[in-house]
Scaffold this motif. Sequence first.
Motif, PDB file in Angstrom:
ATOM      1  N   CYS A  24      94.513 108.927  32.143  1.00  0.00           N
ATOM      2  CA  CYS A  24      94.435 108.292  30.813  1.00  0.00           C
ATOM      3  C   CYS A  24      93.516 109.073  29.877  1.00  0.00           C
ATOM      4  N   PHE A  25      94.017 109.390  28.664  1.00  0.00           N
ATOM      5  CA  PHE A  25      93.124 110.009  27.676  1.00  0.00           C
ATOM      6  C   PHE A  25      92.900 109.073  26.478  1.00  0.00           C
ATOM      7  N   SER A  26      93.151 107.783  26.717  1.00  0.00           N
ATOM      8  CA  SER A  26      92.732 106.741  25.778  1.00  0.00           C
ATOM      9  C   SER A  26      93.424 106.791  24.409  1.00  0.00           C
ATOM     10  N   CYS A  27      94.704 107.091  24.399  1.00  0.00           N
ATOM     11  CA  CYS A  27      95.411 107.211  23.118  1.00  0.00           C
ATOM     12  C   CYS A  27      95.792 105.864  22.509  1.00  0.00           C
ATOM     13  N   ALA A  28      95.814 104.805  23.343  1.00  0.00           N
ATOM     14  CA  ALA A  28      96.138 103.434  22.901  1.00  0.00           C
ATOM     15  C   ALA A  28      97.629 103.181  22.689  1.00  0.00           C
ATOM     16  N   THR A  29      98.482 104.103  23.072  1.00  0.00           N
ATOM     17  CA  THR A  29      99.928 103.861  22.937  1.00  0.00           C
ATOM     18  C   THR A  29     100.344 102.615  23.727  1.00  0.00           C
ATOM     19  N   CYS A  30      99.721 102.442  24.894  1.00  0.00           N
ATOM     20  CA  CYS A  30     100.065 101.273  25.723  1.00  0.00           C
ATOM     21  C   CYS A  30      99.773  99.979  24.977  1.00  0.00           C
ATOM     22  N   THR A  31      98.594  99.891  24.401  1.00  0.00           N
ATOM     23  CA  THR A  31      98.200  98.669  23.697  1.00  0.00           C
ATOM     24  C   THR A  31      99.120  98.413  22.508  1.00  0.00           C
ATOM     25  N   LEU A  32      99.423  99.472  21.772  1.00  0.00           N
ATOM     26  CA  LEU A  32     100.252  99.300  20.580  1.00  0.00           C
ATOM     27  C   LEU A  32     101.710  99.016  20.933  1.00  0.00           C
ATOM     28  N   SER A  33     102.101  99.255  22.175  1.00  0.00           N
ATOM     29  CA  SER A  33     103.479  98.978  22.602  1.00  0.00           C
ATOM     30  C   SER A  33     103.621  97.596  23.224  1.00  0.00           C
ATOM     31  N   CYS A  34     102.496  97.010  23.581  1.00  0.00           N
ATOM     32  CA  CYS A  34     102.524  95.833  24.463  1.00  0.00           C
ATOM     33  C   CYS A  34     102.925  94.539  23.740  1.00  0.00           C
ATOM     34  N   PRO A  35     103.974  93.866  24.182  1.00  0.00           N
ATOM     35  CA  PRO A  35     104.375  92.608  23.535  1.00  0.00           C
ATOM     36  C   PRO A  35     103.368  91.479  23.754  1.00  0.00           C
ATOM     37  N   VAL A  36     102.619  91.551  24.848  1.00  0.00           N
ATOM     38  CA  VAL A  36     101.604  90.506  25.071  1.00  0.00           C
ATOM     39  C   VAL A  36     100.462  90.684  24.069  1.00  0.00           C
ATOM     40  N   ASN A  64      94.488  93.834  26.093  1.00  0.00           N
ATOM     41  CA  ASN A  64      94.436  95.216  25.642  1.00  0.00           C
ATOM     42  C   ASN A  64      94.476  96.157  26.863  1.00  0.00           C
ATOM     43  N   PRO A  65      95.658  96.639  27.206  1.00  0.00           N
ATOM     44  CA  PRO A  65      95.777  97.476  28.409  1.00  0.00           C
ATOM     45  C   PRO A  65      94.849  98.693  28.400  1.00  0.00           C
ATOM     46  N   ARG A  66      94.703  99.329  27.234  1.00  0.00           N
ATOM     47  CA  ARG A  66      93.830 100.505  27.181  1.00  0.00           C
ATOM     48  C   ARG A  66      92.390 100.109  27.546  1.00  0.00           C
ATOM     49  N   ARG A  67      91.959  98.937  27.063  1.00  0.00           N
ATOM     50  CA  ARG A  67      90.588  98.479  27.371  1.00  0.00           C
ATOM     51  C   ARG A  67      90.437  98.244  28.874  1.00  0.00           C
ATOM     52  N   ARG A  89      89.923 101.530  30.456  1.00  0.00           N
ATOM     53  CA  ARG A  89      88.565 102.061  30.214  1.00  0.00           C
ATOM     54  C   ARG A  89      87.540 101.317  31.070  1.00  0.00           C
ATOM     55  N   LEU A  90      87.659  99.987  31.120  1.00  0.00           N
ATOM     56  CA  LEU A  90      86.702  99.203  31.920  1.00  0.00           C
ATOM     57  C   LEU A  90      86.800  99.592  33.389  1.00  0.00           C
ATOM     58  N   THR A  91      88.024  99.847  33.838  1.00  0.00           N
ATOM     59  CA  THR A  91      88.215 100.251  35.242  1.00  0.00           C
ATOM     60  C   THR A  91      87.536 101.597  35.487  1.00  0.00           C
ATOM     61  N   LEU A  92      87.716 102.507  34.536  1.00  0.00           N
ATOM     62  CA  LEU A  92      87.144 103.845  34.712  1.00  0.00           C
ATOM     63  C   LEU A  92      85.614 103.838  34.698  1.00  0.00           C
TER      64      LEU A  92
END
Length: 167
Positions: free
Chosen positions: A30-42, A50-53, A56-59
Amino acid sequence: MEETLTEKNLDLKFKYQVIKEKGGEKLFRCFSCATCTLSCPVHVVDEEFNPRRIVRLTLIGAKEEVLKSPFIWLCSACYLCSERCPQDVRITDLMTALKNIAVKEGVIPPGLEAQLELLKAHGRLYEIGDFENKKRAKQGVPTLTEMKELALKVLDVAELLNLKGEK
Ligand code: SF4
Ligand code: SF4
């Protein structure tokens, strides 16, 4: 109120635990681009999801915050983030890995625990009795039986697979 993250409540080995779990192998990409969060219907219905968060918290090792968070259980496994992630992190599988670690460590949301008990007791998520079957018969649909033994077998197999995955 959210607990402040300090070195004391970080588990620096957590990320290594996650990459060993099936589905978590690509976490470090992950390089933290946030595409996942911006794609996520939830995320559209609940901005706090926030999947990206979560990545990051996991890392950084915020193990307790990640595993106790209700958010890992909100992922609907739609795979949109996985399709779009430029780094092929496979977030959907990562969410599954985090949920599996949470269960292994005994952190299960009460609602899911109740569902598990119902499955063990009835083989379904609700009890099937004469009342339900009479109503089904009236509607011309087949009656149902409980499938407790089958459910227990499936749960046994799932547990076995989980144990194998730990090796
Ligand atoms: S889309 Fe992929 S690379 Fe971008 S933040 Fe999400 S997981 Fe990381
Ligand atoms: S798979 Fe989960 S995290 Fe990814 S976009 Fe769908 S709901 Fe969001």
